[in-house]
Enzyme design. Structure first.
Site, PDB file in Angstrom:
ATOM      1  N   ASP A 219      59.766  31.237  72.236  1.00 33.58           N
ATOM      2  CA  ASP A 219      58.709  31.476  71.239  1.00 33.58           C
ATOM      3  C   ASP A 219      58.028  32.798  71.573  1.00 33.58           C
ATOM      4  O   ASP A 219      58.371  33.460  72.565  1.00 33.58           O
ATOM      5  CB  ASP A 219      57.702  30.298  71.227  1.00 33.58           C
ATOM      6  CG  ASP A 219      57.012  30.144  69.874  1.00 33.58           C
ATOM      7  OD1 ASP A 219      56.373  31.106  69.416  1.00 33.58           O
ATOM      8  OD2 ASP A 219      57.097  29.044  69.289  1.00 33.58           O
ATOM      9  N   GLY A 245      60.208  35.501  73.663  1.00 33.82           N
ATOM     10  CA  GLY A 245      61.273  36.279  73.048  1.00 33.82           C
ATOM     11  C   GLY A 245      61.158  36.279  71.545  1.00 33.82           C
ATOM     12  O   GLY A 245      60.162  35.813  70.986  1.00 33.82           O
ATOM     13  N   ASP A 246      62.215  36.809  70.922  1.00 31.91           N
ATOM     14  CA  ASP A 246      62.213  36.954  69.465  1.00 31.91           C
ATOM     15  C   ASP A 246      63.501  36.342  68.941  1.00 31.91           C
ATOM     16  O   ASP A 246      64.594  36.841  69.236  1.00 31.91           O
ATOM     17  CB  ASP A 246      62.149  38.461  69.136  1.00 31.91           C
ATOM     18  CG  ASP A 246      62.251  38.733  67.650  1.00 31.91           C
ATOM     19  OD1 ASP A 246      62.271  37.761  66.848  1.00 31.91           O
ATOM     20  OD2 ASP A 246      62.308  39.920  67.278  1.00 31.91           O
ATOM     21  N   PHE A 247      63.376  35.238  68.178  1.00 38.86           N
ATOM     22  CA  PHE A 247      64.605  34.555  67.735  1.00 38.86           C
ATOM     23  C   PHE A 247      65.411  35.381  66.735  1.00 38.86           C
ATOM     24  O   PHE A 247      66.530  35.046  66.402  1.00 38.86           O
ATOM     25  CB  PHE A 247      64.352  33.127  67.261  1.00 38.86           C
ATOM     26  CG  PHE A 247      63.221  32.894  66.271  1.00 38.86           C
ATOM     27  CD1 PHE A 247      63.031  33.692  65.164  1.00 38.86           C
ATOM     28  CD2 PHE A 247      62.377  31.786  66.451  1.00 38.86           C
ATOM     29  CE1 PHE A 247      62.023  33.439  64.251  1.00 38.86           C
ATOM     30  CE2 PHE A 247      61.354  31.525  65.540  1.00 38.86           C
ATOM     31  CZ  PHE A 247      61.174  32.356  64.436  1.00 38.86           C
ATOM     32  N   HIS A 264      61.592  26.879  57.559  1.00 39.99           N
ATOM     33  CA  HIS A 264      60.786  26.940  56.325  1.00 39.99           C
ATOM     34  C   HIS A 264      59.779  28.101  56.341  1.00 39.99           C
ATOM     35  O   HIS A 264      59.155  28.372  55.319  1.00 39.99           O
ATOM     36  CB  HIS A 264      60.102  25.588  56.033  1.00 39.99           C
ATOM     37  CG  HIS A 264      58.910  25.281  56.877  1.00 39.99           C
ATOM     38  ND1 HIS A 264      58.000  24.303  56.528  1.00 39.99           N
ATOM     39  CD2 HIS A 264      58.460  25.808  58.043  1.00 39.99           C
ATOM     40  CE1 HIS A 264      57.050  24.259  57.447  1.00 39.99           C
ATOM     41  NE2 HIS A 264      57.310  25.149  58.363  1.00 39.99           N
TER      42      HIS A 264
END
Ligand SMILES: C[S@@+](CC[C@H](N)C(=O)[O-])C[C@H]1O[C@@H](n2cnc3c(N)ncnc32)[C@H](O)[C@@H]1O
Length: 354
Positions: A219, A245-247, A264
């Protein structure tokens, strides 16, 4: 002189149109939604339910403890009694109903943070520009707040609102996590990553039920740090780490990915990007479990279509029907394997490489 009635205004003098009057009354009732949420907002912000936790009290007593205006506090509590959130005892005192008890701070199942977030700046300001969101097809968060929602929460000056949002997510999660955890089979799974897992409710509940499992939350930094603290609080730090981190860039390798109310928040291309990153990193034989609400038949009362409006207002995401989910999976190297209800109007959707 003859007074003017609502019938006159809507249909001309001497032409009573009872159907129209009833329709107008229903529209007025729908419009009162804006008042209802602000009644809940003020109850939550003024800790009214906490002040009544020990038993029924008068508005004057609550106002004295809270430092609020006595007459305004009485008017608020009277309105709340009309909404079934407080109970009027008939002797000047108000008590808590079941709904009211859920507005207390920090109790299991509390909805207080959720109400504060829904009616608070991060959400309320973009809602003010909602027609523009529909005109342009994008959330007006940037216009209203100067940043997209999650970027807004990442700013140090909004840390209080970010913490409230995380708390609200965790409280809401509690409503469906139990069902989701019961439904997810971890046989043969060693590593699980909760993608956008906030404070890790979902993955930590799985770890608690399966001592062989190791888990991570991926996250944004502020949320990953909270997840680490939550794991420590539950005595699970030895098998868990919060990963900042960055998904959209990459996700850690795993046997099982959890994506609960993450897709969503994003448009189709962004979702495909997240899912492709999971697909690239998933171990052989692995899978992902998505937990979302699913849009049902058009024209039926449907929480998912209302939630969808919230997604348009506050994020650039959307709620989806099953065909739309399937198209997303196909575009990112996955296919749907199983779908099952997990409670609270939410579903588990299991996908495997395909
Ligand atoms: C709606 S919340 C869902 C949280 C959690 N899965 C749950 O169901 O309670 C979305 C989460 O995605 C996280 N998020 C947003 N953008 C992200 C990014 N680029 N990379 C990683 N996480 C991100 C947010 O911080 C937030 O925790």
């Amino acid at each position: 002189m003859r007074s003017i009635s609502m019938t006159d205004m809507t249909h001309g003098v001497d032409e009573p149109q009872n159907d129209s009057i009833a329709d107008a009354a229903e529209l007025i009732d729908l419009t009162a939604g804006v008042i209802k949420i602000q009644v809940l907002h003020a109850l939550a912000a003024l800790h009214v339910a906490d002040h009544l936790d020990g038993g029924p009290r008068t508005a004057a007593q609550v106002a004295a403890d809270e430092g609020s205006h006595p007459r305004a506090t009485y008017r608020l509590m009277r309105a709340a009694a009309g909404l079934g959130v407080l109970n009027y005892e008939g002797d000047g005192r108000f008590g808590l109903t079941g709904r009211g008890r859920l507005l207390r701070t920090g109790v299991p199942g509390s909805m207080r943070s959720f109400v504060l977030v829904q009616a608070g700046r991060s959400h309320w300001q973009p809602w003010g520009l909602f027609p523009d969101a529909v005109r342009q097809g994008v959330s007006q968060s940037r216009a209203a707040l100067g940043a997209d929602t999650f970027e807004y929460f990442s700013k140090p000056e909004n840390a209080g609102e970010a913490a409230l949002f995380a708390e609200a997510m965790a409280d809401l999660s509690g409503l469906v996590t139990q069902g989701a955890v019961a439904a997810v089979d971890t046989t043969g799974v060693s590593t699980v990553v909760d993608v956008g897992g906030a404070d890790g409710q979902f993955v930590l509940a799985l770890l608690a039920g399966d001592p062989a499992l190791r888990g991570q939350v991926l996250d944004l930094p502020h949320a990953a740090e909270r997840a680490g603290k939550e794991a420590a609080r539950r005595g699970l730090s030895d098998r868990f780490s919060g990963v900042a981190g960055d998904f959209f860039t990459e996700v850690p390798a795993a046997d099982l990915y959890l994506l609960k109310t993450v897709l969503h928040d994003w448009d189709d291309e962004q979702c495909a990007n997240i899912l492709r990153n999971c697909r690239a990193a998933v171990h052989d034989g692995g899978r992902a479990v998505i937990v979302e609400t699913i849009v049902g038949e058009i024209g039926k009362p449907d929480f998912a279509t209302l939630s969808d409006m919230g997604m348009l207002a506050v994020t650039n995401g959307m709620e989806r029907d099953l065909d739309e989910f399937d198209a997303l999976f196909a575009s990112s190297g996955w296919r749907r394997d199983k779908t099952y209800p997990v409670g609270g109007g939410y579903f588990g959707i299991e996908i495997i490489p395909g």
